[in-house]
Design an enzyme around this catalytic site. Sequence first.
Site, short mmCIF file in Angstrom:
data_model
loop_
_atom_site.label_atom_id
_atom_site.label_comp_id
_atom_site.label_asym_id
_atom_site.label_seq_id
_atom_site.Cartn_x
_atom_site.Cartn_y
_atom_site.Cartn_z
N ALA A 42 3.60 -1.25 4.30
CA ALA A 42 2.78 -2.25 5.01
C ALA A 42 3.00 -3.66 4.48
CB ALA A 42 1.29 -1.89 4.95
N ALA B 107 9.60 -0.07 4.84
CA ALA B 107 9.62 0.96 3.80
C ALA B 107 8.39 1.84 3.80
CB ALA B 107 9.77 0.29 2.43
N GLY B 108 7.46 1.65 4.74
CA GLY B 108 6.24 2.45 4.75
C GLY B 108 5.19 1.95 3.78
N ASP C 296 -2.29 -1.69 10.61
CA ASP C 296 -2.54 -1.70 9.17
C ASP C 296 -3.18 -2.99 8.67
OD1 ASP C 296 -1.61 0.86 8.66
OD2 ASP C 296 0.42 0.23 8.15
N SER D 25 0.48 -6.71 5.23
CA SER D 25 -0.22 -7.35 4.12
C SER D 25 0.04 -8.85 4.11
CB SER D 25 0.22 -6.73 2.79
OG SER D 25 -0.56 -7.23 1.73
N LYS E 228 0.84 -1.20 0.00
CA LYS E 228 0.00 0.00 0.00
C LYS E 228 0.87 1.24 0.00
CE LYS E 228 0.81 1.61 4.30
NZ LYS E 228 1.42 2.92 4.58
#
Length: 301
Positions: free
Chosen positions: A102, A99-100, A138, A106, A12
């Site tokens: 998610a 890495a930002g 998340d 996921s 994402k």
Amino acid sequence: MIRYLGLKAYGKINLGLDVLRKREDGYHDVRMIMQTVSLYDKIDIYLKETPGIEIVTNLFYLPVNENNLVYKAAKLLMDEFHVTQGVTIHLKKFIPVSAGMAGGSSDAASVLFGVNKMFKLGLTRQELMERGVKIGADVPYCIMRGTALSEGIGEILTPLPDMPQCQVLIAKPGVSVSTKFVYDNLDAAGLKESDHPDIDGMVAAIKSRDIYQVSARLGNVLETVTIPEYPVIAQIKERMKEAGAVNALMSGSGPTVFGIFTSPLAAEKAYEDMRYGEGKTLAKQVYLTNFYNTREVTNEQ
């Protein structure tokens, strides 16, 4: 009995990320616009007759025990429903780590879906999302997928219309960012009004399916912490915009940057520059992808 499931765990990006306040429990109340992209990790789940959870990954530095969110997801459901058999999970990572994007959340979401299906536990998507938040904020969104407004600590989700399709260039510099460091150093009360993205305006732009208005409202309040620590993030953003991106932004707490392109030719040229050209010095991992708007999780075998 299902003996094998092959799943795709999609990454994402945050089209908008605002932090409202720090809560007494240490978490932060946020308002975010989340968007799935077509970059994914591959997850293969195999049934085994003996109890236990075994994880195999393509990255030597990833934990394969309870410190991996994939392990936690499988254990959560298998303990609750007293599953006596076991699973072997092969996790092949493509989404950049830390890495930002998610990636871990996921992966966990896909394993929740897979274990639920493999052992016929009968949980609905909403019931999986309620359990997922115990693993990470998340995870519920990663079960939902698509475009969504995320509030609370990330678990209050409102589906939004699909984003218009375009090209998304993703670049991760060779640095690692601690999410805890970013949030610990964010002074939400001391931010200027201009530091906060226009989340309501972006929701309206998404509902009108106007990619240019959405792009004009890209904003991430966490950039106020991460970019001063890692100026390369700002350099990548500028490089993408110079190459024809409508706009570019850091995703999550960073350091990954994404650029939105409405010209496939410009996107391809920018990808070539950052992968093989002069821009190569800025990014360690580069991907050219697009938005992924399919919400239903299916067996990808």
